[in-house]
Write an enzyme that holds these catalytic residues in place. Structure first.
Site, PDB file in Angstrom:
ATOM      1  N   CYS A 131       0.829  -1.204   0.000  1.00  8.31           N
ATOM      2  CA  CYS A 131       0.000   0.000   0.000  1.00  8.31           C
ATOM      3  C   CYS A 131       0.864   1.255   0.000  1.00  8.31           C
ATOM      4  O   CYS A 131       1.892   1.317   0.674  1.00  8.31           O
ATOM      5  CB  CYS A 131      -0.907  -0.006   1.234  1.00  8.31           C
ATOM      6  N   ASP A 153      -5.055  -4.941  10.580  1.00  6.77           N
ATOM      7  CA  ASP A 153      -4.813  -5.329   9.191  1.00  6.77           C
ATOM      8  C   ASP A 153      -3.703  -4.502   8.561  1.00  6.77           C
ATOM      9  O   ASP A 153      -3.833  -3.285   8.425  1.00  6.77           O
ATOM     10  CB  ASP A 153      -6.112  -5.154   8.390  1.00  6.77           C
ATOM     11  N   GLY A 202      -1.642 -10.707   4.945  1.00  7.71           N
ATOM     12  CA  GLY A 202      -1.722 -10.762   3.499  1.00  7.71           C
ATOM     13  C   GLY A 202      -0.507 -11.424   2.904  1.00  7.71           C
ATOM     14  O   GLY A 202      -0.536 -12.589   2.512  1.00  7.71           O
ATOM     15  N   ARG A 204      -1.711  -0.969 -10.018  1.00 10.51           N
ATOM     16  CA  ARG A 204      -1.956  -0.814 -11.453  1.00 10.51           C
ATOM     17  C   ARG A 204      -2.132  -2.176 -12.128  1.00 10.51           C
ATOM     18  O   ARG A 204      -3.001  -2.355 -12.989  1.00 10.51           O
ATOM     19  CB  ARG A 204      -0.789  -0.041 -12.078  1.00 10.51           C
ATOM     20  N   GLU A 211      -3.111   3.578  -5.535  1.00 14.94           N
ATOM     21  CA  GLU A 211      -2.602   3.665  -4.165  1.00 14.94           C
ATOM     22  C   GLU A 211      -2.026   2.338  -3.688  1.00 14.94           C
ATOM     23  O   GLU A 211      -1.809   2.143  -2.496  1.00 14.94           O
ATOM     24  CB  GLU A 211      -3.708   4.134  -3.219  1.00 14.94           C
ATOM     25  N   GLU A 247      19.005  -3.793  17.724  1.00 17.35           N
ATOM     26  CA  GLU A 247      19.616  -4.707  18.685  1.00 17.35           C
ATOM     27  C   GLU A 247      18.835  -6.016  18.795  1.00 17.35           C
ATOM     28  O   GLU A 247      19.410  -7.079  19.057  1.00 17.35           O
ATOM     29  CB  GLU A 247      19.664  -4.033  20.070  1.00 17.35           C
TER      30      GLU A 247
END
Length: 350
Positions: free
Chosen positions: A179, A217, A240, A269, A284, A343
């Site tokens: 995203c 999410d 996802g 796209r 987006e 670390e």
């Protein structure tokens, strides 16, 4: 009453890499004695949750599927025919005709009145006047058990979608690995704070007897990420890209390099081109540059087991014997610096 220490930290616009959970005195002899309930959920994406994935996760003790709305009608019908309903969400769109199409396919393959129907409205902005009307319309038209909102990121938004009929809140504006909403729009809330803010609103409704569930999410890579979101108030975490690496996930294609898939956002796209034949100029979402190779895929049970093991260990470290104890009241968060984060990662050869 909220833990004032955690409230100050979690309200400070932080991500999971900004904090750690403090260990405490252990109380269990073995981490296997710790009581767990479902805490994972698959994302309703075209390369994540189809029939095979839904069936595999439905058989799991600790993960729930959210069936993608972008799989074929035949695959969706197979989910209905296999009676994948009791713990299963089905994603639906909000465009005219989306709900009607779903209902027609459902009726053709099962008796809607005889199933426990859980729906997830799969939209990027779940808090609009149009969406409030849509949530109410779904509730009035179908015997829906649980209804998941589109994406939200604040406690204020949580109250609005709850009042509109949603009992499951999908939290995350822009944290997903595919995203770029925050880059394109400059809009969003750091995910740990977003989850906590929504939790506080959800908790206020629970105190009045209303069942509300919080779903974190976006952007989860490691079991420790899940632990932190659960500790900040999430009931389950939606994965996802992690689940896209499962053998049972959809979207594998033949290529000169063998069987591969490209994990991508549904606002990318490439997805718009493949699904809608649209050559989008503004998007987006992105498609990952490197493909996931089938030779690197593993059964989804192995993925779930890895996250289960991480959660069990975390609860043991924090002196808890049940997942129900992991919440903002009982956990102890501390802020860390970027050096503190480094670390805690493998760095023996650096």
């Amino acid at each position: 009453m909220f833990n004032l220490h955690n409230d100050a930290i979690l309200s400070s616009n932080l991500t999971i890499n900004d904090v750690l959970l403090v260990p405490s005195k252990g109380t269990v002899k073995s981490r296997e004695d710790i009581k767990l309930s479902p805490f994972l959920m698959s994302a309703p994406m075209d390369t994540v949750t189809g029939f095979s994935m839904a069936k595999a996760l439905a058989a799991s003790d600790y993960a729930l599927p959210v069936v993608s709305r972008f799989i074929s009608d035949e695959e969706l019908a197979a989910c209905f025919a296999a009676n994948l309903f009791a713990d299963v969400f089905y994603a639906i769109g909000s465009k005219p005709g989306d709900l009607e199409k779903f209902c027609a396919l459902l009726a053709a393959n099962t008796d809607p009145s005889q199933v426990v129907l859980n729906l997830a409205v799969d939209v990027a902005h779940g808090c609009t006047d149009y969406m409030f009307d849509y949530y109410r319309h779904i509730r009035s038209e179908l015997p829906v058990n649980r209804l998941m909102s589109g994406s939200i990121a604040t406690g204020y938004q949580a109250g609005l979608v709850i009042e509109a009929g949603c009992d499951t809140l999908r939290v995350g504006i822009g944290p997903g690995g595919s995203c770029q909403t925050r880059i394109k729009c400059g809009v969003g809330v750091p995910q740990l704070t977003a989850v906590y803010d929504v939790f506080k609103t959800a908790d206020s409704y629970r105190s009045k007897g209303t069942e509300v569930y919080v779903v974190a999410d976006g952007g989860i890579k490691h079991p420790g990420d899940v632990v932190k979101y659960l500790a900040a108030g999430a009931d389950v975490c939606m994965l996802g890209q992690v689940f896209a690496k499962a053998e049972e996930s959809p979207g594998w294609e033949n290529s000169p390099q063998g069987l591969v898939k490209y994990y991508r956002g549904q606002a990318s796209r490439e997805f718009q081109q493949d699904t809608y034949s649209i050559k989008a100029k503004y998007v987006e979402g992105v498609q990952m540059d490197k493909p996931i190779r089938a030779t690197d895929a593993v059964p989804v049970t192995e993925i779930v087991s890895d996250f289960e093991a991480g959660l069990r260990s975390a609860l043991s470290y924090m002196g808890m014997d049940s997942l129900s104890q992991l919440n903002p009241e009982n956990a102890h968060f501390i802020k860390i610096t970027p050096s503190g984060y480094t670390e805690g990662t493998p760095h023996g050869n650096s």
